[in-house]
Design an enzyme around this catalytic site. Structure first.
Site, short mmCIF file in Angstrom:
data_model
loop_
_atom_site.label_atom_id
_atom_site.label_comp_id
_atom_site.label_asym_id
_atom_site.label_seq_id
_atom_site.Cartn_x
_atom_site.Cartn_y
_atom_site.Cartn_z
N SER A 1 1.13 -1.13 0.06
CA SER A 1 0.13 -0.20 0.10
C SER A 1 0.86 1.22 0.01
O SER A 1 1.76 1.49 0.81
CB SER A 1 -1.16 0.10 1.26
OG SER A 1 -1.36 1.22 1.43
N ASP B 1 -4.74 4.03 -1.50
CA ASP B 1 -5.65 4.36 -0.74
C ASP B 1 -6.10 5.65 -0.55
O ASP B 1 -5.41 6.60 -0.79
CB ASP B 1 -5.22 4.20 0.74
CG ASP B 1 -5.18 2.77 1.16
OD1 ASP B 1 -6.06 1.89 0.94
OD2 ASP B 1 -3.92 2.27 1.53
N HIS C 1 -8.42 1.83 -3.61
CA HIS C 1 -9.20 1.63 -2.52
C HIS C 1 -9.92 2.78 -2.13
O HIS C 1 -9.21 3.75 -1.53
CB HIS C 1 -8.52 0.58 -1.43
CG HIS C 1 -9.44 0.91 -0.14
ND1 HIS C 1 -8.87 0.43 0.81
CD2 HIS C 1 -10.59 0.81 0.22
CE1 HIS C 1 -9.60 0.38 1.98
NE2 HIS C 1 -11.01 0.53 1.50
N MET D 1 -11.97 5.25 -0.04
CA MET D 1 -12.53 5.59 1.29
C MET D 1 -13.09 6.91 1.22
O MET D 1 -12.64 7.76 1.90
CB MET D 1 -11.43 5.29 2.41
CG MET D 1 -10.83 3.91 2.65
SD MET D 1 -9.53 3.79 3.39
CE MET D 1 -8.53 3.64 2.08
N MET E 1 -11.83 -5.11 5.68
CA MET E 1 -10.68 -4.15 6.48
C MET E 1 -10.63 -4.84 7.99
O MET E 1 -11.52 -5.05 8.67
CB MET E 1 -11.44 -2.87 6.76
CG MET E 1 -11.67 -1.86 5.64
SD MET E 1 -10.17 -1.67 4.70
CE MET E 1 -9.30 -0.77 6.18
N ASP F 1 -6.81 -6.09 4.46
CA ASP F 1 -6.42 -4.77 4.48
C ASP F 1 -6.28 -4.01 5.72
O ASP F 1 -7.13 -3.77 6.46
CB ASP F 1 -7.27 -3.90 3.56
CG ASP F 1 -6.49 -2.44 3.26
OD1 ASP F 1 -5.45 -2.36 3.65
OD2 ASP F 1 -7.17 -1.72 2.60
C1 DX5 Z 1 -6.09 1.92 5.82
C2 DX5 Z 1 -5.62 1.45 4.29
C3 DX5 Z 1 -4.63 0.56 4.22
C4 DX5 Z 1 -3.32 0.99 5.01
C5 DX5 Z 1 -2.92 -0.46 5.43
O1 DX5 Z 1 -7.40 2.66 5.99
O2 DX5 Z 1 -7.22 0.92 3.72
O3 DX5 Z 1 -4.62 -0.08 2.93
O4 DX5 Z 1 -2.71 1.58 4.14
O5 DX5 Z 1 -1.63 0.15 6.10
P1 DX5 Z 1 -0.83 -1.05 6.97
O6 DX5 Z 1 -0.38 -2.25 6.20
O7 DX5 Z 1 0.46 -0.10 7.47
O8 DX5 Z 1 -1.79 -1.59 8.05
ZN ZN Z 2 -6.54 -0.10 1.61
#
Ligand code: DX5
Ligand code: ZN
Length: 215
Positions: A7, A34, A65, A67, A136, A174
């Site tokens: 990511s 993200d 992704h 959000m 998630m 994720d």
């Molecule tokens: C969180 C994101 C993730 C994030 C994961 O809202 O959707 O994709 O980048 O990061 P790590 O692997 O550091 O938990």
């Molecule tokens: Zn993500």
């Protein structure tokens, strides 16, 4: 062997080109991107403009992704920026079927993401329409959080739903994925592991991807 999707959120944005080249040179399968709007989640990250630049260098599928609230408003912009997969949140989409249909008609693979409190049973009537379910395993908004272990149970439930109906849907996990917990996540039935900090904050990111691939 699971697919690995580093990511970019955890990358050094002053060295974006080098970070993208690292992903190209690694055993990573996808690049996870993200997008956050400060509304659906408290944080703001980057949008289609940054993805368009990244897409020029990265030679692996770009797994975007969203959000963000009302994500369908931006589906075409993300397609034009080079998204290969577009994942939207069930919690952000009262017309989820319509939005998924739009993503697919634009020529992208469609994914649906669920927050930690959202039961996988709510996916029952959309599962056959998507290619990816993003479970998630942290509350979305920030990298570097701790893996919520109840996700393992959700993976098993979702895997059973997919198997019973003989569907071709990937389970993507994720948040909070580490070299230490990745094996039990894969054993529970995950197909894709997103890894931000574990890859980009490692002293040797290429080796970190390799470790995850080897599990
Ligand atoms: C969180 C994101 C993730 C994030 C994961 O809202 O959707 O994709 O980048 O990061 P790590 O692997 O550091 O938990
Ligand atoms: Zn993500």
């Amino acid at each position: 062997m699971a697919l690995i999707a580093p990511s970019l959120l955890a990358a050094d944005f002053l060295k974006l080109q080098a970070e993208c080249e690292m992903v190209n040179n690694s055993a990573a399968d996808w690049l996870h991107l993200d997008v956050m709007d400060g509304m659906f989640v408290p944080n703001i990250s980057f949008g289609p403009m940054v993805i368009e630049f990244v897409r020029k260098i990265v030679n692996k599928p770009c797994d975007v992704h969203l959000m963000i609230e009302q994500p369908a408003r931006y589906a075409e912009q993300f397609k034009n920026a080079g998204a290969d997969h577009l994942t939207i949140h069930i919690e952000a989409c009262p017309m989820l079927h319509q939005d998924i249909t739009q993503i697919k008609s634009l020529g992208m693979k469609a994914g649906v993401a669920v927050n930690p409190h959202t039961p996988v049973s709510l996916l029952s009537d959309i599962l056959h329409e998507v290619s990816i379910v993003n479970l998630m395993s942290v509350n979305p908004g920030f990298g570097g959080q701790k893996f919520i272990t109840y996700t393992l149970e959700k993976i098993r439930q979702l895997k059973q739903m997919i198997r019973e109906r003989n569907l071709d849907v990937l389970i993507e996990i994720d948040g909070g994925v580490t070299v230490e917990n990745a094996k039990e996540i894969i054993d529970a039935g995950a197909d894709v592991l997103v890894a931000g900090s574990t890859v980009f904050r490692a002293s040797d990111p290429i080796a970190a991807v390799e470790k995850l691939k080897a599990l």
